[in-house]
Write an enzyme that holds these catalytic residues in place. Structure first.
Site, short mmCIF file in Angstrom:
data_model
loop_
_atom_site.label_atom_id
_atom_site.label_comp_id
_atom_site.label_asym_id
_atom_site.label_seq_id
_atom_site.Cartn_x
_atom_site.Cartn_y
_atom_site.Cartn_z
N LYS A 213 -15.87 30.66 -33.68
CA LYS A 213 -15.42 29.26 -33.65
C LYS A 213 -16.31 28.37 -34.54
O LYS A 213 -15.83 27.57 -35.34
CB LYS A 213 -15.44 28.75 -32.21
CG LYS A 213 -15.30 27.26 -32.05
CD LYS A 213 -13.92 26.78 -32.48
CE LYS A 213 -13.87 25.27 -32.55
NZ LYS A 213 -12.55 24.77 -32.79
N CYS A 267 -15.31 17.72 -34.77
CA CYS A 267 -15.45 19.18 -34.86
C CYS A 267 -16.23 19.59 -36.10
O CYS A 267 -17.34 20.09 -36.01
CB CYS A 267 -14.07 19.83 -34.90
SG CYS A 267 -12.98 19.24 -33.62
N1 SAJ Z 1 -11.12 16.82 -45.19
C1 SAJ Z 1 -11.43 16.61 -46.51
N2 SAJ Z 1 -10.90 17.43 -47.45
C2 SAJ Z 1 -10.04 18.44 -47.13
C3 SAJ Z 1 -9.73 18.66 -45.76
C4 SAJ Z 1 -10.28 17.83 -44.81
O1 SAJ Z 1 -12.21 15.71 -46.87
O2 SAJ Z 1 -9.58 19.12 -48.04
C5 SAJ Z 1 -11.69 15.95 -44.14
C6 SAJ Z 1 -10.63 15.15 -43.40
O3 SAJ Z 1 -10.28 13.98 -44.10
C7 SAJ Z 1 -11.33 14.87 -42.08
C8 SAJ Z 1 -12.20 16.11 -41.88
O4 SAJ Z 1 -12.28 16.74 -43.13
O5 SAJ Z 1 -12.17 13.74 -42.19
C9 SAJ Z 1 -11.69 17.10 -40.83
O6 SAJ Z 1 -10.29 17.20 -40.85
P1 SAJ Z 1 -9.47 18.58 -40.70
O7 SAJ Z 1 -8.03 18.24 -40.71
O8 SAJ Z 1 -9.92 19.54 -41.73
O9 SAJ Z 1 -9.94 19.20 -39.31
P2 SAJ Z 1 -10.04 18.66 -37.79
O10 SAJ Z 1 -11.44 18.17 -37.55
O11 SAJ Z 1 -8.93 17.75 -37.43
O12 SAJ Z 1 -9.82 20.04 -36.98
C10 SAJ Z 1 -10.70 21.14 -37.19
C11 SAJ Z 1 -9.85 22.40 -37.49
N3 SAJ Z 1 -10.71 23.46 -37.99
C12 SAJ Z 1 -10.42 24.13 -39.13
O13 SAJ Z 1 -9.46 23.86 -39.83
C13 SAJ Z 1 -11.34 25.25 -39.50
C14 SAJ Z 1 -9.15 22.83 -36.20
O14 SAJ Z 1 -8.44 24.04 -36.42
C15 SAJ Z 1 -10.17 23.01 -35.06
O15 SAJ Z 1 -9.54 23.40 -33.86
C16 SAJ Z 1 -10.83 21.67 -34.84
O16 SAJ Z 1 -11.53 21.32 -36.05
C17 SAJ Z 1 -11.79 21.81 -33.67
O17 SAJ Z 1 -11.41 21.38 -32.56
O18 SAJ Z 1 -12.85 22.42 -33.81
#
Ligand code: SAJ
Length: 444
Positions: A213, A267
């Site tokens: 995780k 996360c």
């Molecule tokens: N972000 C970027 N660039 C990208 C992708 C995301 O800057 O290309 C930023 C987003 O704007 C945001 C942050 O990253 O600020 C996180 O967003 P996210 O959509 O990537 O993820 P979370 O935090 O909503 O959810 C994550 C997920 N983990 C992964 O994709 C590995 C989710 O599957 C997990 O269950 C969740 O964390 C968790 O609960 O741990």
């Protein structure tokens, strides 16, 4: 399903509440437990306290048909699933106090044959640690860390890995890792999840499931940091980072993520610290990624400052406050951080537009920040800063942005909209981008 009839979920937050809904919709009697009385009251009225597509209808249904009941204290059940938060402390250490107190609260309820599941994102070793705690609290029961297959109580770890905004779909479709403290523990856990998971279930040891995780979110953090570093490189070289990434991603084995104002949420910006804390001497890359991503809001503010006319008071419109598009969640949001840093600067008037919220987050209260709808904010502004690529902002007409200085941290106007019009956007006039070499630019 064999003898599992009652499932108790401890912590009815972003993961616990949808988990309650799914189990109840599959015919289990579900007991949702939360220390927050307001949450318990709301759920018992068939309402929800978080924003998540389709969850409200499902909760309403399972409360109405009596499958889900909420309490402030644990009740007897066949399975106890712990889904409480695991934040980090000020000095970036994992804080598992909520997990410990959840374990303490269920200890008096345990009976022979019960399964205890931990789903909270946890430092390696937590599942074993709570098993030891439960064994201390219930010395007459046998636990699998000591008694293995002879144990009275089964204990396993299976992390949630769902994406906010798609929780109900991903809960069902995603594969899961299951780390039981005994073979029987893993088997019972697999039996439990196979009642609704259509993805694959992989059985492993609890410590591996815990690190899996953490690894997933650290992987994403490192990869976003790479994109953000590339954005800085491109800015220095006056090249369009989105074009570089789009073309590099045409390679069959390259898949670069998107740069932005930083990484938010509870996360990805948090979990890498659990690995850093566990192995400080072996985590140079993970630590560097965290630093790169957490410094991004400062870089955005520097870009804005570079556009300021120092001779007069100017108005900056910041579009978006949530940590990612189309949600209301502002926890650890880099957009909020940018606005906070701007609000500290003299001679600046700050307006924010956030279509998913009616009020400012508490960090921005009393700082002179004004909230408006996006078009009014743009109208009043000298500089427009796009912080979150909400769907509403994709529909903003280029005419409204004409003559405004722009800082487009998501490449929405300066790249994606011009290059990849979707069905809705095709109806509007395209943004004219004649030459857009940097993140910071001006629409012609
Ligand atoms: N972000 C970027 N660039 C990208 C992708 C995301 O800057 O290309 C930023 C987003 O704007 C945001 C942050 O990253 O600020 C996180 O967003 P996210 O959509 O990537 O993820 P979370 O935090 O909503 O959810 C994550 C997920 N983990 C992964 O994709 C590995 C989710 O599957 C997990 O269950 C969740 O964390 C968790 O609960 O741990």
């Amino acid at each position: 399903m064999t003898n599992i009839r009652t499932v108790s979920v401890i912590g009815m937050g972003y993961i616990g509440l949808p988990t309650c809904a799914i189990f109840a919709s599959r015919g289990f009697d579900v007991i949702g437990v939360d220390v927050n009385v307001a949450v318990v009251d709301k759920v018992n009225h068939g309402q929800i306290h978080i924003v998540e597509p389709d969850l409200d209808g499902l909760i309403q249904k399972v409360v109405a048909n009596g499958r889900l009941k909420a309490f402030t204290r644990p009740q007897p059940a066949d399975v106890f699933i712990i889904t409480v938060p695991t934040p980090i402390t000020e000095d970036k250490k994992p804080d598992i106090d909520y997990v410990i107190s959840a374990a303490r609260s269920i200890a008096p309820m345990l009976k022979v044959g019960d399964l205890v599941m931990l789903e909270s994102t946890s430092p390696v070793g937590t599942t074993r640690a709570i098993t030891r705690l439960l064994a201390e609290l219930r010395p007459e029961l046998r636990f699998p860390d000591t008694y293995g297959e002879e144990a009275d109580i089964l204990v396993a770890y299976s992390p949630e890995r769902v994406l906010p905004g798609k929780i109900l779909t991903e809960l069902v479709n995603n594969d899961r890792s299951i780390g039981g403290l005994s073979q029987k523990s893993s088997e019972r856990a697999a039996e439990l999840y196979s009642s609704f998971v259509t993805g694959k279930l992989f059985v492993t040891q609890p410590e591996i499931a815990e690190l899996v995780k953490l690894t997933e979110n650290a992987f994403r953090d490192v990869n976003i940091a790479f994109a953000n570093e590339l954005a800085a490189v491109c800015q220095e070289l006056s090249l369009n980072v989105w074009e570089v990434i789009e073309l590099a991603n045409r390679h069959p084995r390259v898949n670069i993520l998107q740069p932005g104002p930083g990484v938010g949420g509870h996360c990805i910006a948090v979990d890498p610290h659990f690995i850093i804390d566990a192995a400080p001497n072996s985590t140079r890359l993970i630590r560097a990624a965290r630093t790169i991503n957490s410094e991004r809001p400062h870089a955005v503010v520097r870009d804005i400052e570079a556009l300021l006319d120092k001779r007069r008071n100017q108005t900056v419109a910041c579009l978006g406050l949530s940590f990612k598009p189309d949600i209301d969640d502002m926890r650890e949001s880099p957009a909020v951080e940018v606005v906070k840093l701007l609000a500290e600067k003299p001679d600046l008037s700050i307006i924010v537009a956030e279509p998913n919220a009616r009020t400012l987050p508490h960090e921005l209260e009393g700082k002179g920040v004004v909230m408006m709808d996006a078009l009014s904010a743009i109208d009043c502004a000298d500089i427009v800063v796009l912080l979150v690529d909400h769907r509403q902002f994709k529909l903003i007409d280029a005419e409204a942005l004409k003559s405004k200085a722009l800082v487009d941290t998501r490449g929405l106007w300066t790249w994606r909209k011009a290059r990849k019009p979707d069905a809705r956007m095709q109806e509007e006039r395209p943004v004219t981008v004649t030459s857009m070499p940097k993140i910071v630019g001006r629409v012609a």
